[in-house]
Design an enzyme around this catalytic site. Structure first.
Site, PDB file in Angstrom:
ATOM      1  N   ASP A 157      -0.729   1.298  -4.695  1.00 37.07           N
ATOM      2  CA  ASP A 157      -1.510  -0.570  -5.213  1.00 37.07           C
ATOM      3  C   ASP A 157      -3.403   0.583  -5.688  1.00 37.07           C
ATOM      4  OD1 ASP A 157      -2.450   0.621  -2.457  1.00 37.07           O
ATOM      5  OD2 ASP A 157      -2.939  -1.882  -2.609  1.00 37.07           O
TER       6      ASP A 157
ATOM      7  N   ASP B  34      -2.903   5.668  -4.015  1.00 35.98           N
ATOM      8  CA  ASP B  34      -1.421   5.511  -3.448  1.00 35.98           C
ATOM      9  C   ASP B  34      -0.583   3.920  -4.289  1.00 35.98           C
ATOM     10  OD1 ASP B  34      -3.741   3.290  -3.480  1.00 35.98           O
ATOM     11  OD2 ASP B  34      -3.388   3.383  -1.177  1.00 35.98           O
TER      12      ASP B  34
ATOM     13  N   SER C  12       1.021  -1.541  -0.009  1.00 37.53           N
ATOM     14  CA  SER C  12      -0.188  -0.094  -0.256  1.00 37.53           C
ATOM     15  C   SER C  12       0.563   1.015   0.137  1.00 37.53           C
ATOM     16  CB  SER C  12      -1.229   0.142   1.173  1.00 37.53           C
ATOM     17  OG  SER C  12      -2.089   0.935   1.182  1.00 37.53           O
TER      18      SER C  12
ATOM     19  N   ASP D 132      -5.938   2.536  -3.938  1.00 34.41           N
ATOM     20  CA  ASP D 132      -7.482   1.492  -3.339  1.00 34.41           C
ATOM     21  C   ASP D 132      -7.334   2.228  -2.995  1.00 34.41           C
ATOM     22  OD1 ASP D 132      -5.373   1.183  -1.285  1.00 34.41           O
ATOM     23  OD2 ASP D 132      -6.441  -0.674  -0.735  1.00 34.41           O
TER      24      ASP D 132
END
Length: 567
Positions: free
Chosen positions: A302, A300, A146, A304
């Site tokens: 990834d 961010d 993340s 999400d």
């Protein structure tokens, strides 16, 4: 150094097939660093694995990944008779070794005869969540840390509904992993051979288009689109693959931060790849001023989470919005312009702003609060689907939003597309998002939140966090910072204490404490599940920003003093 640690180190040194770079690192570490690398096994928590990359059982490396994957395989094997044909989807982000870790996981599953669907290049977490259900797989794996610093990587597992495993399921995986005594004994197969014989199938377009087509359905109404300018940055992460194209196809004027569109595991242009932090917007702010953008969007690594900044008309400068503020704007827009029935639900978490309750109460929406972590919202979405209810919106304070539950995790693509629509719609009324936010405050009260992070690293840090939480558990706080405490919720004990009465909390147990004031404000102490820190959340309703900020700072000071008493 204990005998147990010495034995672990010896087993790694004696393993002839040890990856060369890991062997080199192993031989270079000081005794202190060896202890930290081997004193424990990297914990597989409810969020999967997350840790610093390197050699050792307490680090992220291909052997720890293989062990976790085999444990996940054993778990899935018990739940699915047709696991081999249903298969597992694997995706990964831009971090160093992410593709190596994804291949290591695929090699374990492939050796067990399980069909693997692997993206040939980085893809966002929400697309992985979507792909699990779209391909009717038994589960999914996402290799990502993340928004953690560059030295970290991580590994998240998903159930057949595209939702991260909730605690009771994660516990089953943990039991399987802990039953594996020798992580070097796990059977793997050659990746290229598996790809050649079709056990590993590389996927891209067969999921990309269906996912993006579904994202486009979050639109609520037609808006001009060409009346606003958007600056976007993926912070070197996975949103670089689709998001600019998506927004442009929908007609929006988007200028990407070119230097940050390049996938980069070192995140070389940012101090932290976290849209929750102002420093992540540095390049976007500069470009925004240059092109006179209305809105800045950052995701961010990834993809999400989504953070935004908008022009404050009073200062003519960009103002960063919190996750609570962005969530309030999106929810308020949805209740005004997207019809819903009597059985419609909004989901957020116990550390999300109270403003959601005020909005839901006024607009005939049911609000359900979960523990922190979007997996709990994903779980509720599935239960709602089974009961025939209507999923209306889900969000959490840490910059995660989902508008439609074809994704069972937070989704910056859905959020970005809806945010663009909202900004364009209000621009037609000569309003910025900051003005919209203040209109919401006028209607529902001035809500302000604060988060304080106390970083405590290593063995000593985790032990101190435990002592702090136990200390607060033992305190009988009835008043703090001039406000009376009406309710204490102890999620570890599963108990609620309210005016001398004790009742049960039905949520899963978690080491979290929530203190609720008489006026409805609250503060929460919660150890992070993914980083070495204690998080303190504060939320109040006040007459204005000055009153709110003054109280929050005062409360932080008092809590800091109490924490200082814990040695």
């Amino acid at each position: 150094m204990t005998e147990e640690i010495k034995n672990k180190i010896t087993s790694w040194r004696n393993f002839e097939g040890l990856e060369p770079s890991l062997r080199k690192e192993l031989e270079s570490l000081t005794e202190e660093k060896l202890v930290d690398a081997f004193y424990t096994d990297l914990a597989f928590g409810t969020g999967g694995l997350r840790g610093v990359m390197g050699v050792g059982t307490n680090r992220m490396n291909i052997y720890v990944i293989q062990k976790a994957t085999y444990g996940f395989y054993l778990y899935m094997k018990e739940h699915f008779d047709n696991l081999e044909t249903r298969g597992v989807v694997i995706s990964y982000d831009c971090r160093h070794h992410s593709f190596d870790f994804a291949k290591a996981a695929a090699a374990v599953l492939g050796a067990a005869g399980v069909k693997v669907y692997l993206f040939s290049s980085l893809r966002p977490t929400p697309e992985l969540s979507f792909a699990v259900r779209y391909l009717k797989c038994a589960g999914g794996i996402m290799v990502t840390a993340s928004h953690n610093p560059p030295e970290y990587n991580g590994y998240k597992v998903y159930d057949s509904e595209g939702c991260q495993l909730v605690p009771e399921l994660a516990d089953e995986v943990i039991e399987k992993i802990e039953g594996i005594e020798d992580l070097f004994s796990i059977k793997t197969a050659d990746f290229e051979t598996l790809a050649a014989n079709g056990t590993i199938k590389m996927i891209d377009e067969i999921v990309d288009k269906p996912y993006l087509d579904m994202v486009k359905t979050v639109k609520v109404q037609d808006v001009p689109k060409n009346n606003i300018k958007i600056v976007f940055t993926p912070l070197h992460g996975t949103a670089s693959v689709h998001l600019v194209k998506l927004l442009r196809e929908e007609g929006y004027d988007v200028t990407p931060v070119a230097s940050q569109m390049i996938p980069d595991g070192s995140f070389s242009t940012v101090k932290s790849p976290n849209p929750e932090e102002a420093s992540a917007f540095k390049c976007a702010l500069e470009l925004g001023k240059e092109v006179k953008a209305d809105v800045l969007i950052a995701t961010d690594p990834d993809a999400d989470r989504m953070g935004i900044a908008a022009i404050n008309p009073k200062t003519n400068e960009y103002q960063l919005l919190t996750g609570n503020q962005t969530g309030a704007i999106l929810l308020d827009y949805l209740v005004k312009y997207r019809p819903h029935g009597d059985n419609a639900y909004v989901f957020n978490t116990i550390v999300t702003s109270n403003i959601a309750k005020a909005i839901c109460d006024k607009n005939n929406l049911h609000l359900v609060q979960t523990l922190t972590g979007f997996k709990f919202i994903g779980e509720q979405a599935h239960l709602l689907e089974l009961s025939g209810g209507e999923f209306f919106f889900g969000y959490e304070e840490s910059y995660g939003y989902v508008i439609k539950d074809f994704v069972r995790d937070k989704d910056s693509f859905q959020a970005s597309l809806l945010l663009a629509e909202v900004a364009s719609f209000y621009k037609t009324q000569n309003k910025t998002l900051i003005e919209v936010l203040h209109d919401i405050y006028k209607e529902y009260g001035f809500h302000q939140e604060g988060v304080q992070n106390i970083y405590l690293k290593g063995i000593e840090g985790s032990e101190r966090i435990e002592r702090i939480m136990r200390y607060f558990q033992s305190l009988k706080i009835t008043e703090i910072a001039g406000k009376s405490i009406n309710t204490i919720e102890d999620y570890d004990k599963g108990l609620r204490y309210q005016k001398g009465k004790t009742s049960a909390i039905t949520l899963p147990k978690s080491l979290v404490l929530k203190y609720i004031f008489e006026d409805g404000g609250w503060f929460v102490l919660r150890p992070s599940g993914t980083e070495p820190k204690l998080k303190i959340y504060i939320a109040i309703v006040a007459k204005d920003e000055k009153e709110a900020s003054t109280f929050i700072e005062r409360l932080k000071g008092i809590i800091d003093a109490l924490i200082g008493e814990v040695k």
